[in-house]
Design a protein around this motif. Structure first.
Motif, PDB file in Angstrom:
ATOM      1  N   VAL A 107       0.700  -1.296   0.353  1.00  0.00           N
ATOM      2  CA  VAL A 107      -0.051  -0.718   0.025  1.00  0.00           C
ATOM      3  C   VAL A 107       0.742   1.513  -0.225  1.00  0.00           C
ATOM      4  O   VAL A 107       0.534   2.115  -0.423  1.00  0.00           O
ATOM      5  CB  VAL A 107      -0.781  -0.432   0.953  1.00  0.00           C
ATOM      6  N   ASP A 108       1.865   1.615   1.148  1.00  0.00           N
ATOM      7  CA  ASP A 108       3.474   2.832   0.814  1.00  0.00           C
ATOM      8  C   ASP A 108       3.828   2.272  -0.518  1.00  0.00           C
ATOM      9  O   ASP A 108       3.731   3.777  -1.072  1.00  0.00           O
ATOM     10  CB  ASP A 108       3.939   2.680   1.645  1.00  0.00           C
ATOM     11  N   GLU A 109       4.177   1.345  -0.933  1.00  0.00           N
ATOM     12  CA  GLU A 109       4.727   1.495  -2.618  1.00  0.00           C
ATOM     13  C   GLU A 109       3.188   1.896  -3.998  1.00  0.00           C
ATOM     14  O   GLU A 109       3.573   2.873  -4.186  1.00  0.00           O
ATOM     15  CB  GLU A 109       4.997  -0.196  -3.182  1.00  0.00           C
ATOM     16  N   LEU A 110       2.488   1.455  -2.657  1.00  0.00           N
ATOM     17  CA  LEU A 110       1.792   2.569  -4.155  1.00  0.00           C
ATOM     18  C   LEU A 110       1.495   3.757  -3.652  1.00  0.00           C
ATOM     19  O   LEU A 110       1.473   4.734  -5.087  1.00  0.00           O
ATOM     20  CB  LEU A 110       0.238   1.687  -4.001  1.00  0.00           C
ATOM     21  N   ALA A 111       1.076   4.433  -2.688  1.00  0.00           N
ATOM     22  CA  ALA A 111       0.805   5.806  -2.494  1.00  0.00           C
ATOM     23  C   ALA A 111       2.849   6.328  -3.124  1.00  0.00           C
ATOM     24  O   ALA A 111       2.369   7.508  -3.715  1.00  0.00           O
ATOM     25  CB  ALA A 111       1.222   6.409  -1.108  1.00  0.00           C
ATOM     26  N   GLY A 112       4.060   5.834  -2.869  1.00  0.00           N
ATOM     27  CA  GLY A 112       4.618   5.989  -3.276  1.00  0.00           C
ATOM     28  C   GLY A 112       5.159   6.647  -4.612  1.00  0.00           C
ATOM     29  O   GLY A 112       6.269   7.407  -5.472  1.00  0.00           O
ATOM     30  N   VAL A 113       4.497   5.719  -5.398  1.00  0.00           N
ATOM     31  CA  VAL A 113       4.152   5.940  -7.042  1.00  0.00           C
ATOM     32  C   VAL A 113       2.870   7.081  -7.166  1.00  0.00           C
ATOM     33  O   VAL A 113       2.380   6.567  -8.744  1.00  0.00           O
ATOM     34  CB  VAL A 113       4.604   4.092  -7.881  1.00  0.00           C
ATOM     35  N   GLY A 114       2.417   7.395  -7.340  1.00  0.00           N
ATOM     36  CA  GLY A 114       0.980   8.217  -7.114  1.00  0.00           C
ATOM     37  C   GLY A 114       0.124   7.391  -7.062  1.00  0.00           C
ATOM     38  O   GLY A 114      -1.312   7.867  -7.735  1.00  0.00           O
ATOM     39  N   PHE A 115      -0.103   6.054  -6.735  1.00  0.00           N
ATOM     40  CA  PHE A 115      -1.554   5.695  -6.701  1.00  0.00           C
ATOM     41  C   PHE A 115      -2.333   5.465  -5.459  1.00  0.00           C
ATOM     42  O   PHE A 115      -1.621   3.683  -5.425  1.00  0.00           O
ATOM     43  CB  PHE A 115      -1.386   4.123  -7.913  1.00  0.00           C
ATOM     44  N   PRO A 116      -1.927   6.053  -5.008  1.00  0.00           N
ATOM     45  CA  PRO A 116      -3.300   5.757  -3.378  1.00  0.00           C
ATOM     46  C   PRO A 116      -3.974   4.645  -3.442  1.00  0.00           C
ATOM     47  O   PRO A 116      -4.746   4.942  -4.617  1.00  0.00           O
ATOM     48  CB  PRO A 116      -2.944   7.395  -2.322  1.00  0.00           C
ATOM     49  N   VAL A 117      -3.868   3.750  -2.284  1.00  0.00           N
ATOM     50  CA  VAL A 117      -4.636   2.834  -1.862  1.00  0.00           C
ATOM     51  C   VAL A 117      -6.208   3.361  -0.842  1.00  0.00           C
ATOM     52  O   VAL A 117      -5.535   4.026  -0.435  1.00  0.00           O
ATOM     53  CB  VAL A 117      -4.433   1.559  -1.395  1.00  0.00           C
ATOM     54  N   ARG A 118      -7.025   3.649  -1.190  1.00  0.00           N
ATOM     55  CA  ARG A 118      -8.669   3.912  -0.650  1.00  0.00           C
ATOM     56  C   ARG A 118      -8.673   2.941   1.160  1.00  0.00           C
ATOM     57  O   ARG A 118      -7.876   1.955   0.301  1.00  0.00           O
ATOM     58  CB  ARG A 118      -9.672   4.050  -1.352  1.00  0.00           C
ATOM     59  N   HIS A 119      -8.432   3.642   1.671  1.00  0.00           N
ATOM     60  CA  HIS A 119      -9.029   2.822   3.392  1.00  0.00           C
ATOM     61  C   HIS A 119     -10.113   1.445   3.034  1.00  0.00           C
ATOM     62  O   HIS A 119      -9.140   0.112   2.918  1.00  0.00           O
ATOM     63  CB  HIS A 119     -10.075   3.358   4.142  1.00  0.00           C
ATOM     64  N   ASP A 120     -11.367   1.374   2.189  1.00  0.00           N
ATOM     65  CA  ASP A 120     -12.044   0.438   2.104  1.00  0.00           C
ATOM     66  C   ASP A 120     -10.879  -0.640   0.761  1.00  0.00           C
ATOM     67  O   ASP A 120     -11.153  -1.754   1.379  1.00  0.00           O
ATOM     68  CB  ASP A 120     -12.399   0.614   1.427  1.00  0.00           C
ATOM     69  N   GLU A 121     -10.489  -0.355   0.145  1.00  0.00           N
ATOM     70  CA  GLU A 121      -9.244  -0.794  -0.558  1.00  0.00           C
ATOM     71  C   GLU A 121      -8.320  -1.546   0.398  1.00  0.00           C
ATOM     72  O   GLU A 121      -8.049  -2.885  -0.309  1.00  0.00           O
ATOM     73  CB  GLU A 121      -8.549  -0.457  -2.164  1.00  0.00           C
ATOM     74  N   HIS A 122      -7.617  -1.778   1.144  1.00  0.00           N
ATOM     75  CA  HIS A 122      -6.940  -1.670   1.690  1.00  0.00           C
ATOM     76  C   HIS A 122      -7.891  -3.189   2.974  1.00  0.00           C
ATOM     77  O   HIS A 122      -7.488  -3.933   3.109  1.00  0.00           O
ATOM     78  CB  HIS A 122      -5.972  -0.243   2.709  1.00  0.00           C
ATOM     79  N   VAL A 123      -8.441  -2.357   3.636  1.00  0.00           N
ATOM     80  CA  VAL A 123      -9.287  -3.622   3.997  1.00  0.00           C
ATOM     81  C   VAL A 123      -9.246  -4.685   3.151  1.00  0.00           C
ATOM     82  O   VAL A 123      -9.360  -5.683   3.908  1.00  0.00           O
ATOM     83  CB  VAL A 123      -9.951  -3.026   4.457  1.00  0.00           C
ATOM     84  N   ASP A 124     -10.133  -4.942   2.480  1.00  0.00           N
ATOM     85  CA  ASP A 124     -10.714  -5.546   1.372  1.00  0.00           C
ATOM     86  C   ASP A 124      -9.042  -6.428   1.280  1.00  0.00           C
ATOM     87  O   ASP A 124      -9.306  -7.829   1.240  1.00  0.00           O
ATOM     88  CB  ASP A 124     -10.634  -5.346  -0.203  1.00  0.00           C
ATOM     89  N   ALA A 125      -8.118  -5.899   0.547  1.00  0.00           N
ATOM     90  CA  ALA A 125      -6.466  -6.818   1.021  1.00  0.00           C
ATOM     91  C   ALA A 125      -7.041  -7.535   1.496  1.00  0.00           C
ATOM     92  O   ALA A 125      -6.101  -8.769   1.647  1.00  0.00           O
ATOM     93  CB  ALA A 125      -5.406  -5.620   0.071  1.00  0.00           C
TER      94      ALA A 125
END
Length: 151
Positions: A107-125
């Protein structure tokens, strides 16, 4: 680039007797265009040397455009890989702490490349990687997500 004109106070031609006076007024005018040109040439050279994919470009903006296009594609590709990897993480023999940390790292890597993960997507993962032993916990989490979604 704005054009710079010579000072009108220099009416006489340069010679041995007026060099210092002439230089005081003319050198700043001459120096500014050559510094701008040197800077532009340096930027162009730096960009061309940075990436071989810019062959055929003649202007700095063309080089930058190609670099931008290339790295934009690379970034999107990395984001896709991180999203796929996030969904592929399973608890299996990991501790819950290691499992959550692994997902958080993606999730942090995604935010680092400009594609932040929404909270609900994080919970789904997180939910998707848990075995059936955790079904009751996942059910409660999903109910809370739905309830907060409808508020």
């Amino acid at each position: 680039m704005a054009t710079t004109s010579f000072p009108t106070c220099i009416a006489e031609k340069l010679d041995d007797s007026n060099y210092l006076h002439w230089r005081q007024f003319v050198e700043p005018v001459i120096k500014s265009p050559w510094e701008v040109q040197d800077q532009m040439a340096s930027i162009y050279s730096f960009l061309v040397c940075s990436l071989s994919r810019v062959l055929g470009c003649t202007h700095s903006y063309e080089v930058w455009k190609r670099i931008h296009e290339y790295f934009n594609l690379q970034t999107k590709s990395r984001a896709h890989q991180f999203r796929t990897a996030t969904r592929a993480v399973k608890l299996e023999s990991k501790s819950v702490e290691d499992y959550l940390l692994k997902i958080k790292n993606y999730v942090d890597e995604l935010a680092g490349v400009g594609f932040p993960v929404r909270h609900d997507e994080h919970v789904d993962a997180i939910s998707e990687g848990l075995p059936s032993d955790y079904a009751s916990i996942v059910s409660v989490i999903r109910e809370q997500q739905e309830a907060s979604f409808h508020c």
